[in-house]
Design a protein around this motif. Structure first.
Motif, PDB file in Angstrom:
ATOM      1  N   MET A  29      11.082  -2.056  -5.338  1.00  8.20           N
ATOM      2  CA  MET A  29      11.938  -2.324  -4.186  1.00  8.20           C
ATOM      3  C   MET A  29      12.799  -3.560  -4.422  1.00  8.20           C
ATOM      4  O   MET A  29      12.387  -4.494  -5.103  1.00  8.20           O
ATOM      5  N   PRO A  30      14.008  -3.586  -3.865  1.00  6.69           N
ATOM      6  CA  PRO A  30      14.861  -4.774  -3.992  1.00  6.69           C
ATOM      7  C   PRO A  30      14.290  -5.938  -3.199  1.00  6.69           C
ATOM      8  O   PRO A  30      13.452  -5.752  -2.315  1.00  6.69           O
ATOM      9  N   HIS A  31      14.749  -7.129  -3.516  1.00  8.06           N
ATOM     10  CA  HIS A  31      14.295  -8.323  -2.802  1.00  8.06           C
ATOM     11  C   HIS A  31      14.621  -8.210  -1.309  1.00  8.06           C
ATOM     12  O   HIS A  31      15.659  -7.662  -0.925  1.00  8.06           O
ATOM     13  N   VAL A  32      13.727  -8.741  -0.478  1.00 10.10           N
ATOM     14  CA  VAL A  32      14.015  -8.850   0.951  1.00 10.10           C
ATOM     15  C   VAL A  32      14.964 -10.034   1.126  1.00 10.10           C
ATOM     16  O   VAL A  32      14.611 -11.163   0.769  1.00 10.10           O
ATOM     17  N   PRO A  33      16.174  -9.811   1.632  1.00 12.13           N
ATOM     18  CA  PRO A  33      17.178 -10.880   1.665  1.00 12.13           C
ATOM     19  C   PRO A  33      16.733 -12.079   2.506  1.00 12.13           C
ATOM     20  O   PRO A  33      16.067 -11.925   3.538  1.00 12.13           O
ATOM     21  N   SER A  34      17.149 -13.250   2.062  1.00 10.68           N
ATOM     22  CA  SER A  34      16.805 -14.482   2.778  1.00 10.68           C
ATOM     23  C   SER A  34      17.345 -14.463   4.201  1.00 10.68           C
ATOM     24  O   SER A  34      16.662 -14.889   5.143  1.00 10.68           O
ATOM     25  N   PHE A  35      18.572 -13.958   4.354  1.00 10.06           N
ATOM     26  CA  PHE A  35      19.184 -13.979   5.689  1.00 10.06           C
ATOM     27  C   PHE A  35      18.387 -13.121   6.665  1.00 10.06           C
ATOM     28  O   PHE A  35      18.300 -13.433   7.860  1.00 10.06           O
ATOM     29  N   LEU A  36      17.774 -12.046   6.151  1.00 10.02           N
ATOM     30  CA  LEU A  36      16.986 -11.173   7.024  1.00 10.02           C
ATOM     31  C   LEU A  36      15.721 -11.887   7.483  1.00 10.02           C
ATOM     32  O   LEU A  36      15.333 -11.789   8.663  1.00 10.02           O
ATOM     33  N   MET A  37      15.075 -12.627   6.566  1.00  5.71           N
ATOM     34  CA  MET A  37      13.878 -13.381   6.936  1.00  5.71           C
ATOM     35  C   MET A  37      14.219 -14.460   7.968  1.00  5.71           C
ATOM     36  O   MET A  37      13.461 -14.697   8.910  1.00  5.71           O
ATOM     37  N   ARG A  38      15.377 -15.097   7.795  1.00  5.06           N
ATOM     38  CA  ARG A  38      15.788 -16.131   8.759  1.00  5.06           C
ATOM     39  C   ARG A  38      16.120 -15.507  10.113  1.00  5.06           C
ATOM     40  O   ARG A  38      15.881 -16.109  11.159  1.00  5.06           O
ATOM     41  N   LEU A  39      16.660 -14.303  10.075  1.00  9.22           N
ATOM     42  CA  LEU A  39      16.977 -13.595  11.312  1.00  9.22           C
ATOM     43  C   LEU A  39      15.698 -13.258  12.070  1.00  9.22           C
ATOM     44  O   LEU A  39      15.633 -13.379  13.295  1.00  9.22           O
ATOM     45  N   ILE A  40      14.661 -12.858  11.340  1.00 16.50           N
ATOM     46  CA  ILE A  40      13.394 -12.463  11.944  1.00 16.50           C
ATOM     47  C   ILE A  40      12.562 -13.680  12.360  1.00 16.50           C
ATOM     48  O   ILE A  40      12.020 -13.736  13.460  1.00 16.50           O
ATOM     49  N   MET A  41      12.481 -14.674  11.472  1.00 16.31           N
ATOM     50  CA  MET A  41      11.549 -15.782  11.664  1.00 16.31           C
ATOM     51  C   MET A  41      12.208 -17.086  12.094  1.00 16.31           C
ATOM     52  O   MET A  41      11.521 -18.028  12.482  1.00 16.31           O
ATOM     53  N   MET A  92       9.098 -21.540   5.248  1.00 16.35           N
ATOM     54  CA  MET A  92       7.757 -21.563   4.647  1.00 16.35           C
ATOM     55  C   MET A  92       7.617 -20.507   3.558  1.00 16.35           C
ATOM     56  O   MET A  92       6.847 -20.675   2.612  1.00 16.35           O
ATOM     57  N   ILE A  93       8.351 -19.411   3.700  1.00 14.55           N
ATOM     58  CA  ILE A  93       8.260 -18.292   2.768  1.00 14.55           C
ATOM     59  C   ILE A  93       9.335 -18.369   1.701  1.00 14.55           C
ATOM     60  O   ILE A  93       9.126 -17.995   0.551  1.00 14.55           O
ATOM     61  N   LEU A  94      10.508 -18.875   2.087  1.00 13.69           N
ATOM     62  CA  LEU A  94      11.674 -18.851   1.195  1.00 13.69           C
ATOM     63  C   LEU A  94      11.717 -20.030   0.234  1.00 13.69           C
ATOM     64  O   LEU A  94      12.466 -20.004  -0.743  1.00 13.69           O
ATOM     65  N   GLY A  95      10.941 -21.076   0.508  1.00  9.74           N
ATOM     66  CA  GLY A  95      10.920 -22.244  -0.370  1.00  9.74           C
ATOM     67  C   GLY A  95       9.558 -22.455  -0.983  1.00  9.74           C
ATOM     68  O   GLY A  95       8.583 -21.806  -0.609  1.00  9.74           O
ATOM     69  N   ARG A 124       0.826  -1.214   0.000  1.00 13.85           N
ATOM     70  CA  ARG A 124       0.000   0.000   0.000  1.00 13.85           C
ATOM     71  C   ARG A 124       0.861   1.266   0.000  1.00 13.85           C
ATOM     72  O   ARG A 124       0.493   2.285  -0.574  1.00 13.85           O
ATOM     73  N   PHE A 125       2.029   1.179   0.640  1.00 12.74           N
ATOM     74  CA  PHE A 125       2.943   2.328   0.720  1.00 12.74           C
ATOM     75  C   PHE A 125       4.064   2.256  -0.309  1.00 12.74           C
ATOM     76  O   PHE A 125       5.079   2.938  -0.185  1.00 12.74           O
ATOM     77  N   GLY A 126       3.888   1.411  -1.329  1.00 14.81           N
ATOM     78  CA  GLY A 126       4.886   1.304  -2.385  1.00 14.81           C
ATOM     79  C   GLY A 126       6.129   0.546  -1.973  1.00 14.81           C
ATOM     80  O   GLY A 126       7.181   0.689  -2.603  1.00 14.81           O
ATOM     81  N   LEU A 127       6.003  -0.278  -0.934  1.00 12.83           N
ATOM     82  CA  LEU A 127       7.172  -0.985  -0.407  1.00 12.83           C
ATOM     83  C   LEU A 127       7.067  -2.499  -0.603  1.00 12.83           C
ATOM     84  O   LEU A 127       7.808  -3.255   0.028  1.00 12.83           O
ATOM     85  N   GLY A 128       6.176  -2.937  -1.482  1.00 12.64           N
ATOM     86  CA  GLY A 128       6.067  -4.366  -1.760  1.00 12.64           C
ATOM     87  C   GLY A 128       7.322  -4.870  -2.442  1.00 12.64           C
ATOM     88  O   GLY A 128       7.918  -4.162  -3.263  1.00 12.64           O
ATOM     89  N   ALA A 129       7.736  -6.081  -2.103  1.00 11.12           N
ATOM     90  CA  ALA A 129       8.982  -6.609  -2.659  1.00 11.12           C
ATOM     91  C   ALA A 129       8.960  -8.134  -2.622  1.00 11.12           C
ATOM     92  O   ALA A 129       8.317  -8.737  -1.761  1.00 11.12           O
ATOM     93  N   PRO A 130       9.692  -8.774  -3.547  1.00 10.85           N
ATOM     94  CA  PRO A 130       9.830 -10.238  -3.485  1.00 10.85           C
ATOM     95  C   PRO A 130      10.586 -10.639  -2.221  1.00 10.85           C
ATOM     96  O   PRO A 130      11.407  -9.879  -1.703  1.00 10.85           O
ATOM     97  N   ILE A 131      10.299 -11.834  -1.737  1.00 11.87           N
ATOM     98  CA  ILE A 131      10.961 -12.364  -0.548  1.00 11.87           C
ATOM     99  C   ILE A 131      12.044 -13.348  -0.988  1.00 11.87           C
ATOM    100  O   ILE A 131      11.789 -14.238  -1.804  1.00 11.87           O
ATOM    101  N   GLY A 132      13.233 -13.190  -0.453  1.00 11.78           N
ATOM    102  CA  GLY A 132      14.335 -14.084  -0.797  1.00 11.78           C
ATOM    103  C   GLY A 132      14.659 -13.989  -2.276  1.00 11.78           C
ATOM    104  O   GLY A 132      14.718 -12.899  -2.851  1.00 11.78           O
ATOM    105  N   SER A 133      14.843 -15.141  -2.921  1.00 10.02           N
ATOM    106  CA  SER A 133      15.170 -15.146  -4.351  1.00 10.02           C
ATOM    107  C   SER A 133      13.991 -14.690  -5.201  1.00 10.02           C
ATOM    108  O   SER A 133      14.169 -14.188  -6.310  1.00 10.02           O
ATOM    109  N   GLY A 134      12.774 -14.883  -4.679  1.00 10.80           N
ATOM    110  CA  GLY A 134      11.570 -14.568  -5.450  1.00 10.80           C
ATOM    111  C   GLY A 134      11.223 -15.656  -6.454  1.00 10.80           C
ATOM    112  O   GLY A 134      10.154 -15.631  -7.065  1.00 10.80           O
TER     113      GLY A 134
END
Length: 316
Positions: free
Chosen positions: A252-264, A270-273, A186-196
């Protein structure tokens, strides 16, 4: 008028399915933490940790729909959380099985949720069908195998028609996961997760609930079915489609995989594969999709979200 007993009735799918069944003329009752039989949907108490259940609810049931289970996407997968995820699915099914064994009456069918995590969390070009075995050893795959084995015992041991629906990502106005995608977009910040590149296998909640209805009514349905849309779409394309539907930029650039693993933590898998999952079996069983593309599903859910927000503003 048949009585449908739902476990996990207060969850995202349970509430929507309950409304649909009531509209279709069924009587719906829930197994819940608290007894409240005078509610619009009567609730009977159970506690699988203490092996307690109000037998009356099971005796009333013509069909059982088993949706109970600790939210997989909620909280980090600590050792305790993992234990809760498994036990809340497997031990609840065992409690129901044991209860039915102690009764003279048998329900006509036992219909259980499962998840496409059964096939594993890798990124592959494979197209998985219900005939493919679960060969992965990640937590979600192991959980789904235990979950389904517990459900299929109703068929094997009691000869009760059993259906298992392996569900993908649910698109709904009430889905926390979908809303978490909508907000940044909604705020223009949508982005692929990991490799996409990973496939995002989804289902609109209306189609999912209609599949449960079909499983209830179609006596020829038996065994495992993938409850997923016929569309194959990558995470990157899904997010791009969402931005287009919302008329927002997508740069927006991809949200890095390492960041998702750091958070989750481990749950990030579940999101990266994700691979392609076939819906052919349930289509061959006669199911026709109301939402066969993510664009249609998104538009319907976003419209519902907007209508709810407008009602809320008018009340305030």
């Amino acid at each position: 008028m048949k009585t449908i007993l739902i476990t996990g009735g207060s969850g995202l799918i349970g509430r929507k399915l309950s409304r649909l069944l009531v509209e279709k003329g069924y009587k719906v009752i829930w197994l819940s933490r608290e007894r409240y039989v005078k509610a619009d949907i009567p609730r009977y108490r159970w506690d699988y940790r203490r092996n307690e259940i109000e037998k009356e609810a099971v005796e009333l049931a013509d069909i059982i729909v088993h949706l109970a289970g600790s939210n997989i996407g909620e909280d980090s997968w600590t050792r305790q959380k993992k234990q809760d995820i498994v036990e809340s699915r497997v031990q609840t099914a065992q409690l129901l099985l044991d209860t039915i064994k102690s009764m003279d009456k048998r329900p006509e069918a036992f219909i259980s949720a499962s998840a496409i995590g059964y096939y594993g969390l890798k990124i592959t070009n494979n197209l998985y069908s219900e005939e493919d075995p679960s060969t992965e050893n990640d937590f979600l795959s192991r959980t789904c195998r235990k979950w389904e084995n517990a459900a299929l015992r109703f068929q094997e041991e009691l000869n009760i028609r059993t259906v298992v629906l392996r569900t993908g990502f649910v698109i709904s106005k009430n889905s926390d996961a979908f809303r978490k995608m909508v907000l940044p977009t909604r705020f223009g910040l949508g982005a692929p997760i990991g490799s996409g590149r990973q496939y995002l296998t989804w289902i609109h909640i209306d189609d999912l609930c209609r599949m449960y209805l079909k499983a209830i009514e179609d006596v020829d349905m038996k065994g495992v079915y993938n409850a997923v849309s016929p569309e194959f779409i990558s995470n990157a394309d899904f997010m791009h489609t969402l931005a287009n539907v919302m008329k927002r930029p997508f740069f927006m650039p991809h949200v890095p995989s390492f960041l998702m693993r750091l958070i989750m933590g481990e749950a990030a898998g579940m999101i990266l594969g994700g691979s392609r999952i076939s819906s052919r079996k349930i289509q061959d069983a006669g199911y026709e999709f109301q939402y066969d593309t993510s664009e249609k599903a998104m538009k319907a859910s976003l419209k519902a979200i907007k209508e709810r927000e407008n009602k809320k503003r008018k009340r305030n």
